[in-house]
Design an enzyme around this catalytic site. Structure first.
Site, short mmCIF file in Angstrom:
data_model
loop_
_atom_site.label_atom_id
_atom_site.label_comp_id
_atom_site.label_asym_id
_atom_site.label_seq_id
_atom_site.Cartn_x
_atom_site.Cartn_y
_atom_site.Cartn_z
N THR A 36 -16.06 14.62 -12.79
CA THR A 36 -16.32 14.67 -14.23
C THR A 36 -15.02 15.14 -14.90
OG1 THR A 36 -16.91 17.01 -14.38
CG2 THR A 36 -18.67 15.50 -13.72
N ASP A 37 -15.01 15.16 -16.22
CA ASP A 37 -13.81 15.63 -16.91
C ASP A 37 -13.51 17.09 -16.57
OD1 ASP A 37 -13.42 13.19 -18.02
OD2 ASP A 37 -14.46 13.66 -19.90
N CYS A 38 -14.59 17.89 -16.45
CA CYS A 38 -14.35 19.30 -16.16
C CYS A 38 -14.29 19.61 -14.67
CB CYS A 38 -15.40 20.16 -16.86
SG CYS A 38 -17.06 19.49 -16.80
N TYR A 39 -14.84 18.72 -13.84
CA TYR A 39 -14.79 18.89 -12.38
C TYR A 39 -14.24 17.60 -11.77
CZ TYR A 39 -17.71 23.01 -12.97
OH TYR A 39 -18.18 24.24 -13.34
N PRO A 40 -12.92 17.38 -11.86
CA PRO A 40 -12.38 16.06 -11.52
C PRO A 40 -12.39 15.70 -10.04
CG PRO A 40 -10.62 17.61 -12.11
CD PRO A 40 -11.90 18.31 -12.39
#
Ligand code: SF4
Ligand code: SF4
Lengths: 135, 418
Positions: B138-142
């Site tokens: 994800t954007d916060c957990y790439p």
């Protein structure tokens, strides 16, 4: 009368020899075959209980050694890994020889290697992989 | 003479508490009588060490750099899948989980050499365990993947959380069929040639406090070699079953949900088990202290094997079909003697619960209390007891009629037959 439980290891060239017949005939021993196995490389293992006069038994064992058979005592073949055993007793009602037994009333589980016939029944019966066969 | 937990804790603090285990107390009560013994004894310690399948542990692994969201992804620990349906790096591992490639019972009976319970044992023993993860990014957990060794001490939290442990009584298993069967009660030989049971009887925690007078939410206990707590009643807690005159249930009844810090525990008291043909499970050591508040509590805590009964159940037909027929009732004194009589036949018995280790746990807990290392806690909520009206329910199946309906349409409430 002396009794010994042994494993006789036959090298390939002795597998077809009438060794037990000789033990019975020549040394007047009683030979009770508990288990037999021939490995893929044609070596044989015979698990036996031999009984008879002490002197005769010793002579019989010397005869086996001279033939080139490796003789092991049965107790060394089965091992209980103490650190794995939780002394639940699950193996006790499965063991046919009384080698695994419960002491009452403490309910500690003992293993008597000299009574063991290495039938391997306890191996799958123990949930903690405490019983190992070195056969 | 009634005592309070606070008074008992005062005595523990000053090294003056009298503590005996649930086996010793039987003899003590026989010699001195309930009245006298109740004034003398402050705590009775219990113990049990047996396979308990509804055991597991949750972990917070710490965040990787860059961050990864394990939640909703896939994680294995030594190839055993863990449940990831939580926040970024929280995991739950159950004792019966198996590696994807374990053949299970395809080659019958399966060996089940390694599962979730063994991972927990290895972690507790301080061993390195391989953590493999796939995430969707994800954007916060790439980050999308992870393959790393991990140890218990490296984790932020590691907590044993068992939703059902320490069953108050249990079945005695036999096999009436003509073939060997492999069950969670061990190998059962045909024609009732053996019987297995699974309780520490007179040492077992809930046998000694049958109505849960002193055991409840918040009770501090011995758990896996460390200190743990009772969270509440466990799943399938069923206090309303028939009981004997002494209050002890005559079949499986109450259960405990327990938790504790895995980092304090030891692999001597948390042990991975492999039941041939059945699966893996965790043997858990639990000890519960019972404060002797009054004579009634002591009367319950001094129960003995001869007065605790269990039902003999056939595991070839009756159990698998959920058919509650008992073949007879036997006492733990009979079970522990090595043979019982069922329908006129003498049957050899074996335990799955280690009485010797249960005694050791009760002894350790006793030492902890005597040395002022362990104090009793007041429980904040009692466990539901006989007046709870709890009913043990089977699953009421409501078979899905139109199997062709795609799940997506079902969820939207769309009738696919339109
Ligand atoms: S079944 Fe295994 S753990 Fe249990 S007493 Fe036997 S050897 Fe020990
Ligand atoms: S190998 Fe057979 S005889 Fe020996 S301990 Fe195991 S079950 Fe008993």
């Amino acid at each position: 009368m002396a009794v010994k439980r042994l494993i006789l290891n036959f090298p390939a060239h002795l597998v077809d020899q009438p060794v037990t017949y000789k033990l019975i005939k020549k040394f007047d021993l009683r030979v009770n075959i508990l288990r037999a196995r021939i490995t893929p490389r044609e070596e044989g293992k015979l698990m036996v209980e031999i009984s008879g006069k002490k002197s005769k038994l010793e002579a019989g064992l010397r005869y086996l050694a001279e033939l080139g058979l490796a003789v092991q005592s049965l107790a060394q073949e089965v091992n209980r890994r103490q650190e794995r055993c939780i002394e639940c007793g699950a193996c006790v009602s499965i063991c046919p020889s009384g080698a695994l037994a419960v002491e009452r009333p403490t309910m500690h589980v003992s293993f008597f290697g000299d009574k063991c016939i290495a039938c391997e029944l306890c191996v799958p019966a123990c949930p903690y992989k405490a019983m190992e066969i070195l056969f | 003479m009634a005592k309070t937990i606070r008074e008992i804790n005062e005595k523990i603090k000053h090294g003056k508490a009298v503590v005996v285990d649930a086996e010793e107390v039987i003899e003590m009560v026989r010699q001195k009588g309930i009245k006298q013994a109740a004034t003398e004894v402050d705590v009775v310690t219990t113990g049990t060490f047996a396979p308990m399948c509804s055991s597991g542990a949750y972990f917070n692994t710490g965040h990787s750099r860059p961050r990864i969201k394990l939640g909703g992804g896939r994680v294995t620990l030594n190839d055993v899948p863990a449940y990831t349906g939580f926040a970024a790096v929280d995991l739950f591992l159950g004792s019966t989980a198996l590696p994807e490639d374990d053949p299970r019972n395809r080659i019958y009976p399966g060996k089940f050499a390694y599962g979730g319970a063994h991972v927990i044992e290895d972690l507790v023993a301080g061993k390195d365990v391989r953590l493999v993860a796939q995430a969707y990014g994800t954007d916060c957990y790439p980050r999308r993947g992870l393959d790393s060794w991990i140890r218990l001490e490296d984790m932020n939290e590691a907590v044993l959380f068992n939703m059902r442990n320490a069953y108050q009584n249990y079945n005695v298993a036999v096999n009436l069929s003509d073939r060997v069967i492999h069950t969670y009660m061990g190998l059962l030989q045909p024609g009732m040639r053996n019987a297995t049971y699974c309780s520490a009887g007179q040492l077992s925690p809930l046998m000694n406090d049958p109505y849960y007078r002193t055991i409840g939410m918040g009770t501090a206990i011995f758990l896996g070699g460390g200190v743990g707590y009772i969270v509440g009643s466990g799943t399938q807690h069923n206090p309303t079953v028939p009981r004997g005159e002494n209050g002890v249930p005559r079949m499986g009844a109450g259960t405990l949900c327990v938790m504790g810090n895995l980092k304090q525990m030891s692999s001597r008291w948390l042990r991975g088990a492999s039941f041939t043909g059945y699966g893996t499970t965790l043997a858990v050591g639990i000890g519960v202290p019972i404060p002797i508040l009054d004579e009634e509590v002591l009367r319950f805590a001094s129960v003995q094997d001869a007065d605790i009964f269990a039902q003999v159940v056939d595991y070839s037909e009756a159990y698998p079909n959920c058919n509650p027929i008992s073949l007879g009732e036997v006492s733990y004194a009979q079970l522990k003697s090595g043979s019982i009589s069922v329908r006129g036949k003498k049957v050899k018995t074996a335990g799955l619960s280690s009485y010797a280790r249960a005694k050791e746990i009760a002894t350790i807990l006793r030492e902890w209390i005597l040395n002022g290392r362990f104090f009793l806690t007041e429980s904040s909520v009692s466990l539901p007891s006989v007046d709870s009206g709890i009913q043990f329910r089977p699953l009421t199946e409501r078979p899905v009629q139109n199997r062709a309906t795609p799940m997506g349409l079902q969820r939207l409430g769309v009738d696919s037959s339109i």
